[in-house]
Design a protein around this motif. Sequence first.
Motif, short mmCIF file in Angstrom:
data_model
loop_
_atom_site.label_atom_id
_atom_site.label_comp_id
_atom_site.label_asym_id
_atom_site.label_seq_id
_atom_site.Cartn_x
_atom_site.Cartn_y
_atom_site.Cartn_z
N ARG A 209 -16.36 93.41 31.29
CA ARG A 209 -15.61 92.29 31.83
C ARG A 209 -14.30 92.78 32.44
O ARG A 209 -13.79 93.85 32.09
N ARG A 210 -13.76 92.01 33.36
CA ARG A 210 -12.47 92.37 33.96
C ARG A 210 -11.36 92.24 32.93
O ARG A 210 -11.32 91.27 32.16
N GLU A 211 -10.45 93.22 32.94
CA GLU A 211 -9.37 93.26 31.97
C GLU A 211 -8.04 93.46 32.69
O GLU A 211 -7.86 94.43 33.44
N ASP A 212 -7.11 92.54 32.48
CA ASP A 212 -5.74 92.66 33.00
C ASP A 212 -4.85 93.09 31.84
O ASP A 212 -4.30 92.26 31.12
N ILE A 213 -4.71 94.38 31.67
CA ILE A 213 -4.06 94.90 30.47
C ILE A 213 -2.56 94.65 30.47
O ILE A 213 -1.96 94.35 29.44
N ASP A 214 -1.90 94.76 31.64
CA ASP A 214 -0.45 94.58 31.69
C ASP A 214 -0.05 93.17 32.15
O ASP A 214 1.13 92.93 32.42
N ASP A 215 -1.02 92.26 32.28
CA ASP A 215 -0.75 90.85 32.55
C ASP A 215 0.05 90.62 33.83
O ASP A 215 1.00 89.84 33.85
N ASP A 216 -0.37 91.28 34.92
CA ASP A 216 0.28 91.06 36.21
C ASP A 216 -0.63 90.33 37.20
O ASP A 216 -0.30 90.20 38.37
N ALA A 222 -12.16 97.01 36.31
CA ALA A 222 -13.05 96.18 37.11
C ALA A 222 -14.22 95.69 36.28
O ALA A 222 -14.64 96.33 35.32
N GLU A 223 -14.74 94.57 36.68
CA GLU A 223 -15.94 94.01 36.05
C GLU A 223 -17.17 94.64 36.69
O GLU A 223 -17.20 94.89 37.90
N TYR A 224 -18.18 94.94 35.89
CA TYR A 224 -19.44 95.39 36.47
C TYR A 224 -20.60 94.96 35.59
O TYR A 224 -20.46 94.71 34.39
N ARG A 225 -21.76 94.89 36.22
CA ARG A 225 -23.02 94.65 35.52
C ARG A 225 -24.06 95.56 36.18
O ARG A 225 -24.24 95.52 37.40
#
Length: 648
Positions: A209-216, A222-225
């Motif tokens: 899943r997409r992850e915004d670690i630093d909340d910007d 990136a998300e991938y399947r």
Amino acid sequence: MHVPRAQLYVAFLVAPLSWWSIGAHANEAEEEEQETESVVVFATRSEALVRDQPIRVEVLPEEEIEENLTMQPGNLTTLLNELGGVRIQSTAAGLGGATLQMRGLPGRHTLVLQDGLPLLGAQPDGFGLLQTPPLDLGRVEVIKGVASALYGSGGLGGVLNLMSRRPGSEPEILLNRTSRGGTDGVGFFSDELSPQWGYSVIAGAYDQRREDIDDDGWADLAEYRRYTVRPRLFWDNGQGSTMFATVGLMDESRQGGSMRGRVLPDGTTFRDTLDSRRADGGLVAHIPLSGANSFGSRWSFVRVERDRDFNGAISEDVRTSGSGEATVSGVHDRHAWLAGVAFDYDRFESAQATGVNYRYAVPALFAQDEYTVNDSIKLAGSARVDAHNEYGTFVSPRLSALFRLEEDWSLRASIGGGFAAPTLVFDEIEATSITLVEPLRDLDAERATSASIDMKWAEGIWEVNGSIFGSRIRDPLVVNSDVVPGRLLIANDDGPRDVVGAELLVHYTLGKLHVIGSSTYMKVTEEAPGGGRRDAELVPRLSGELCALLEDEDRGRIGLEFSYTGSQRLYDNPYRTEGSPYVEINVLAEIKLGDVAIFLNALNLTDRRQTRFDPLLRPLPAATGERIVEAWAPLAGRVYNLGVRIEL
């Protein structure tokens, strides 16, 4: 998934250490060394034992592959980072791409083979290694330095050969979940259908899943399947005739850019997606002839379709490549020789960027001879002539020598030259869109020369390998973004790309304890704008790793890794001109309960990530539309993963 930190430290550092006892048995280390040295390698074409190869070949056996595959079961990046002088370099960071940089040479010049076949294409893009799971690997063979004498244009920077497990290997299923929203499910199945026939199949499904670690508002991950399947068929008549056939299918969708329902600090959104589909097939055959002679042949075909949406810049492209060769080999007196013919085909088609389309057809002749002077000296010479339909005829030679100085000492020396025709596998293009590339005009093929001296000492529980190497690429291809505003121009640089460096690898074994230390120094320079020389971008001057592993075949393993990445020059980063050095610590543990193994790993415990130093987002978009800077440090930070391996 939330894992309390205190429980992790207790689980990793206390419990397993009280579970094992270490036995000091030097003979176990000697047996492991002899087993590795007795492996027959195929990447050099001579199919000789590792210890008898004049060309230095590094081999990662199945045991070492198992130690690393649980950390990232869906791709090869963690495994390959274990090799000295090899670096997994981020490319197209917005989509999570990665390329294999070998001894400071660009990743596009490393030829990746699977069972001797280029099933990722003539030049793997920034996602091929990420789409290749390691569960079915039996060993990895690595040749560093120019290898065009063996493989033509694709091997300018080195060769990576991934050898699969054979029929009869233990079938197993692996399931894994990470604390950053990643899920892996992969299975390997094999059987011997008869004394002559066998098969294997690897199939997997992977999700992130997409992850915004630093909340910007930007997706740091990136998300991938992705879905993959690869069946293999093996035949051996027991009298020297063998055949191997495989097909592979892969389907993947990636999405980066701004997070759903979020806007970036400037109030805008950004869409970045890539859909990829790959189909490939290959065949390898070997037939004995009269005497000690034999006939060999290998054929492969790859088709990759990609659809990219770079914030409205839509592109669709198809990359088709094929290769075929036939060889005759034999042994006469002190000579082991080989001669062959080959044909390589590489085509790129894009409806939106017709000026960069190309079609390469390259027939070739090649020959190799290994001459055993005596028990202490062995010489090898290779040469290949490629008749490229666009860039002319190229002669690629290579000379190597093996000297056994004493029972415990050996020295190898090698020098070779080669070429690479222009393609579109560049980090700057992978990060943006093919539609931004100016038409290909007035380009020359890259030419390279490399040389190395490799020394090895092994005695009892110790093994030490040291290398000194150097390379020069003449007329190196670069991508300029300042010649035509908002466009990417591929051109030959005014000066060469030079590499000098050294590697040191130390392996210590004491019973069930393995300690491996490696260090690499590289100075890579290129022509600076306006003249003069400068350090190449994104190449650490110094890097190293120290790993300790305590392993019991019946109970499991526990390991601790420290890695150091030195400073790197940065030329298109608005925040800094040099990346800061950083240290990563990994802890891995696996416990076996009969046919079930449960593993728990903590990766990058120091939580080193680029956004702790500077933002990933640029203050203003680049002229080409890029919203983020290049990745010079990890983006995910600290990650835990928990999984299970089940033997069937």
